[in-house]
Design a protein around this motif. Sequence first.
Motif, short mmCIF file in Angstrom:
data_model
loop_
_atom_site.label_atom_id
_atom_site.label_comp_id
_atom_site.label_asym_id
_atom_site.label_seq_id
_atom_site.Cartn_x
_atom_site.Cartn_y
_atom_site.Cartn_z
N LEU A 27 -8.13 5.96 -1.05
CA LEU A 27 -8.24 5.53 0.34
C LEU A 27 -8.04 4.03 0.45
N GLN A 28 -8.60 3.28 -0.48
CA GLN A 28 -8.49 1.82 -0.48
C GLN A 28 -7.07 1.38 -0.77
N ASP B 13 -4.65 4.21 1.74
CA ASP B 13 -5.15 4.68 3.03
C ASP B 13 -5.02 6.21 3.13
N GLN C 43 0.81 -1.21 0.00
CA GLN C 43 0.00 0.00 0.00
C GLN C 43 0.85 1.27 0.00
#
Length: 225
Positions: A185-186, A189, A164
Amino acid sequence: MASLELMKITGYTDEEFQNKFSGNPYAFMINPESIKIQKSIEYNDQQAPATSSASQKYKSTPSNKLSFEMVIDCTGVVDAKRVDMAKEITALETIIYTYNGKIHRPNFVKVQWGQNITFNGVLDSIDVSYTLFKPDGSPLRAKLSLSFSQYISPKTVTMTDAPQSPDLTHIVNVSEGMSLPQLCLQTWDDDSLYIQVATYNNLNKFRNLNGVNKLIFPPINPSSQ
Protein backbone atom coordinates in the motif's frame (compact mmCIF):
# COMPACT_ATOMS: atom_id res chain seq x y z
CA MET A 1 29.84 47.28 -4.16
CA ALA A 2 29.14 43.78 -5.52
CA SER A 3 30.48 43.00 -8.97
CA LEU A 4 28.03 42.53 -11.81
CA GLU A 5 27.05 38.89 -12.35
CA LEU A 6 26.91 38.14 -16.07
CA MET A 7 24.73 35.38 -17.45
CA LYS A 8 26.76 32.56 -18.95
CA ILE A 9 26.10 29.42 -20.98
CA THR A 10 28.19 26.28 -20.49
CA GLY A 11 28.20 23.33 -22.86
CA TYR A 12 28.13 19.71 -21.66
CA THR A 13 28.76 16.52 -23.58
CA ASP A 14 26.64 14.21 -21.41
CA GLU A 15 22.97 14.22 -20.48
CA GLU A 16 23.74 14.20 -16.75
CA PHE A 17 25.59 17.55 -17.10
CA GLN A 18 28.82 16.28 -15.60
CA ASN A 19 31.35 16.57 -18.47
CA LYS A 20 31.95 20.12 -19.66
CA PHE A 21 32.48 20.89 -23.33
CA SER A 22 36.04 21.99 -24.09
CA GLY A 23 36.67 25.70 -23.90
CA ASN A 24 35.28 28.44 -21.73
CA PRO A 25 31.57 29.08 -21.12
CA TYR A 26 30.07 31.89 -23.17
CA ALA A 27 29.78 34.97 -20.94
CA PHE A 28 27.20 37.54 -21.98
CA MET A 29 28.33 41.09 -22.68
CA ILE A 30 25.00 42.54 -21.50
CA ASN A 31 22.52 40.69 -19.30
CA PRO A 32 18.99 40.19 -20.66
CA GLU A 33 16.39 42.75 -19.69
CA SER A 34 13.94 39.93 -18.98
CA ILE A 35 13.69 36.17 -19.14
CA LYS A 36 10.64 34.00 -19.67
CA ILE A 37 10.11 30.57 -18.13
CA GLN A 38 7.14 28.69 -19.54
CA LYS A 39 5.52 25.71 -17.82
CA SER A 40 2.57 23.85 -19.28
CA ILE A 41 0.35 20.80 -18.83
CA GLU A 42 -1.17 18.75 -21.65
CA TYR A 43 -4.63 17.18 -21.40
CA ASN A 44 -6.73 14.84 -23.48
CA ASP A 45 -10.30 16.07 -23.84
CA GLN A 46 -12.71 13.27 -23.05
CA GLN A 47 -16.47 13.59 -23.25
CA ALA A 48 -18.52 11.19 -21.18
CA PRO A 49 -21.82 9.84 -22.58
CA ALA A 50 -24.86 12.04 -22.03
CA THR A 51 -22.74 15.10 -21.18
CA SER A 52 -22.60 18.41 -22.99
CA SER A 53 -18.95 19.25 -22.47
CA ALA A 54 -15.61 17.48 -22.41
CA SER A 55 -13.56 16.87 -19.30
CA GLN A 56 -9.79 17.19 -19.30
CA LYS A 57 -7.84 14.05 -18.48
CA TYR A 58 -4.19 14.58 -17.61
CA LYS A 59 -1.85 13.51 -20.42
CA SER A 60 1.64 14.77 -19.62
CA THR A 61 3.78 17.62 -18.32
CA PRO A 62 6.06 18.85 -21.13
CA SER A 63 9.51 20.12 -20.33
CA ASN A 64 9.86 23.71 -19.13
CA LYS A 65 10.89 26.37 -21.64
CA LEU A 66 13.36 29.21 -21.15
CA SER A 67 13.51 32.14 -23.55
CA PHE A 68 15.11 35.57 -23.59
CA GLU A 69 16.77 38.14 -25.81
CA MET A 70 20.43 39.07 -25.55
CA VAL A 71 22.56 41.78 -27.14
CA ILE A 72 26.09 41.41 -28.49
CA ASP A 73 27.73 44.81 -28.81
CA CYS A 74 31.06 44.94 -30.63
CA THR A 75 31.41 48.73 -30.82
CA GLY A 76 34.02 48.62 -28.05
CA VAL A 77 31.84 50.62 -25.67
CA VAL A 78 30.78 47.59 -23.59
CA ASP A 79 34.09 45.71 -23.76
CA ALA A 80 37.08 47.08 -25.64
CA LYS A 81 38.49 43.56 -26.04
CA ARG A 82 35.38 42.04 -27.63
CA VAL A 83 34.92 43.80 -30.95
CA ASP A 84 34.77 40.87 -33.40
CA MET A 85 31.12 40.00 -34.12
CA ALA A 86 31.89 36.86 -36.13
CA LYS A 87 34.05 35.55 -33.29
CA GLU A 88 31.28 36.20 -30.74
CA ILE A 89 28.59 34.47 -32.79
CA THR A 90 30.84 31.49 -33.51
CA ALA A 91 31.81 31.13 -29.83
CA LEU A 92 28.15 31.10 -28.78
CA GLU A 93 26.95 28.80 -31.56
CA THR A 94 29.79 26.33 -30.93
CA ILE A 95 28.44 25.81 -27.41
CA ILE A 96 24.70 25.79 -28.00
CA TYR A 97 24.03 25.03 -31.68
CA THR A 98 26.88 23.41 -33.63
CA TYR A 99 26.76 19.65 -34.16
CA ASN A 100 29.28 17.93 -31.89
CA GLY A 101 30.67 14.90 -33.74
CA LYS A 102 31.90 13.25 -30.54
CA ILE A 103 28.39 12.91 -29.13
CA HIS A 104 26.55 12.96 -32.50
CA ARG A 105 24.34 15.90 -31.55
CA PRO A 106 24.62 19.52 -30.38
CA ASN A 107 25.78 20.00 -26.80
CA PHE A 108 23.61 19.95 -23.74
CA VAL A 109 23.73 23.40 -22.15
CA LYS A 110 23.46 24.99 -18.73
CA VAL A 111 22.25 28.58 -18.57
CA GLN A 112 23.30 30.31 -15.36
CA TRP A 113 22.75 33.77 -13.95
CA GLY A 114 24.18 34.23 -10.49
CA GLN A 115 23.09 31.78 -7.81
CA ASN A 116 19.35 31.93 -8.46
CA ILE A 117 18.88 30.94 -12.10
CA THR A 118 20.19 27.63 -13.42
CA PHE A 119 18.54 25.93 -16.39
CA ASN A 120 19.74 22.61 -17.82
CA GLY A 121 18.49 22.17 -21.34
CA VAL A 122 18.97 22.01 -25.07
CA LEU A 123 18.59 24.72 -27.68
CA ASP A 124 15.25 24.97 -29.45
CA SER A 125 15.95 27.99 -31.63
CA ILE A 126 18.24 30.95 -32.15
CA ASP A 127 17.31 34.05 -34.16
CA VAL A 128 19.93 36.69 -34.90
CA SER A 129 19.06 40.26 -35.96
CA TYR A 130 21.90 42.63 -36.82
CA THR A 131 21.01 46.21 -35.87
CA LEU A 132 24.14 48.35 -36.29
CA PHE A 133 26.81 48.27 -38.98
CA LYS A 134 30.14 49.78 -39.94
CA PRO A 135 30.26 51.78 -43.17
CA ASP A 136 31.66 48.69 -44.91
CA GLY A 137 28.59 46.64 -43.86
CA SER A 138 30.20 44.52 -41.14
CA PRO A 139 27.88 44.23 -38.11
CA LEU A 140 28.63 45.97 -34.84
CA ARG A 141 25.59 45.03 -32.79
CA ALA A 142 23.23 42.06 -32.82
CA LYS A 143 20.08 41.10 -30.94
CA LEU A 144 19.60 37.37 -30.44
CA SER A 145 16.41 35.58 -29.43
CA LEU A 146 17.17 32.26 -27.72
CA SER A 147 14.80 29.50 -26.68
CA PHE A 148 15.71 26.39 -24.70
CA SER A 149 13.85 23.30 -23.54
CA GLN A 150 14.67 21.78 -20.19
CA TYR A 151 16.51 18.48 -20.53
CA ILE A 152 16.13 15.64 -18.03
CA SER A 153 17.93 12.38 -18.77
CA PRO A 154 15.77 9.28 -19.38
CA LYS A 155 17.27 7.71 -16.25
CA THR A 156 16.17 10.66 -14.12
CA VAL A 157 12.73 10.75 -15.76
CA THR A 158 12.22 7.09 -14.86
CA MET A 159 13.21 7.77 -11.26
CA THR A 160 11.04 10.85 -10.83
CA ASP A 161 8.12 10.29 -13.18
CA ALA A 162 6.72 7.09 -11.73
CA PRO A 163 8.23 6.38 -8.30
CA GLN A 164 5.16 4.38 -7.27
CA SER A 165 4.50 2.58 -10.52
CA PRO A 166 4.00 -1.20 -10.20
CA ASP A 167 5.81 -1.72 -13.51
CA LEU A 168 9.15 -0.63 -12.00
CA THR A 169 11.45 -2.57 -9.70
CA HIS A 170 11.76 -1.20 -6.16
CA ILE A 171 14.03 -2.10 -3.28
CA VAL A 172 12.00 -1.38 -0.15
CA ASN A 173 13.30 -1.01 3.39
CA VAL A 174 11.21 -2.97 5.89
CA SER A 175 10.33 -1.09 9.07
CA GLU A 176 9.64 -3.00 12.26
CA GLY A 177 5.99 -3.98 12.61
CA MET A 178 5.14 -3.48 8.95
CA SER A 179 3.22 -6.18 7.11
CA LEU A 180 3.61 -6.99 3.43
CA PRO A 181 0.15 -5.62 2.50
CA GLN A 182 1.05 -2.37 4.29
CA LEU A 183 4.30 -2.13 2.35
CA CYS A 184 2.45 -2.72 -0.92
CA LEU A 185 0.00 0.00 0.00
CA GLN A 186 2.83 2.38 0.87
CA THR A 187 4.86 1.61 -2.26
CA TRP A 188 2.18 1.12 -4.91
CA ASP A 189 -0.98 2.43 -3.26
CA ASP A 190 -2.36 -1.11 -3.71
CA ASP A 191 -2.28 -3.70 -0.93
CA SER A 192 -3.64 -6.52 -3.10
CA LEU A 193 -0.29 -7.33 -4.71
CA TYR A 194 1.38 -8.78 -1.61
CA ILE A 195 1.15 -12.41 -2.79
CA GLN A 196 3.26 -11.66 -5.88
CA VAL A 197 5.88 -9.88 -3.73
CA ALA A 198 5.95 -12.74 -1.21
CA THR A 199 6.42 -15.28 -4.01
CA TYR A 200 9.20 -13.26 -5.65
CA ASN A 201 11.10 -12.97 -2.34
CA ASN A 202 10.46 -16.60 -1.29
CA LEU A 203 8.55 -15.49 1.80
CA ASN A 204 6.27 -17.90 3.63
CA LYS A 205 4.86 -15.12 5.79
CA PHE A 206 3.49 -11.68 5.09
CA ARG A 207 2.05 -10.45 8.39
CA ASN A 208 5.19 -10.72 10.53
CA LEU A 209 8.31 -9.62 8.68
CA ASN A 210 10.68 -9.69 11.65
CA GLY A 211 14.22 -10.40 10.51
CA VAL A 212 13.58 -9.07 7.00
CA ASN A 213 15.44 -5.80 6.25
CA LYS A 214 14.86 -5.27 2.53
CA LEU A 215 12.47 -6.65 -0.05
CA ILE A 216 12.51 -6.51 -3.83
CA PHE A 217 9.20 -5.36 -5.30
CA PRO A 218 9.33 -6.67 -8.90
CA PRO A 219 7.53 -5.14 -11.89
CA ILE A 220 3.90 -6.19 -11.72
CA ASN A 221 1.03 -5.43 -14.04
CA PRO A 222 -1.97 -4.90 -11.73
CA SER A 223 -4.44 -5.30 -14.59
CA SER A 224 -3.41 -8.93 -14.97
CA GLN A 225 -4.15 -9.77 -11.34
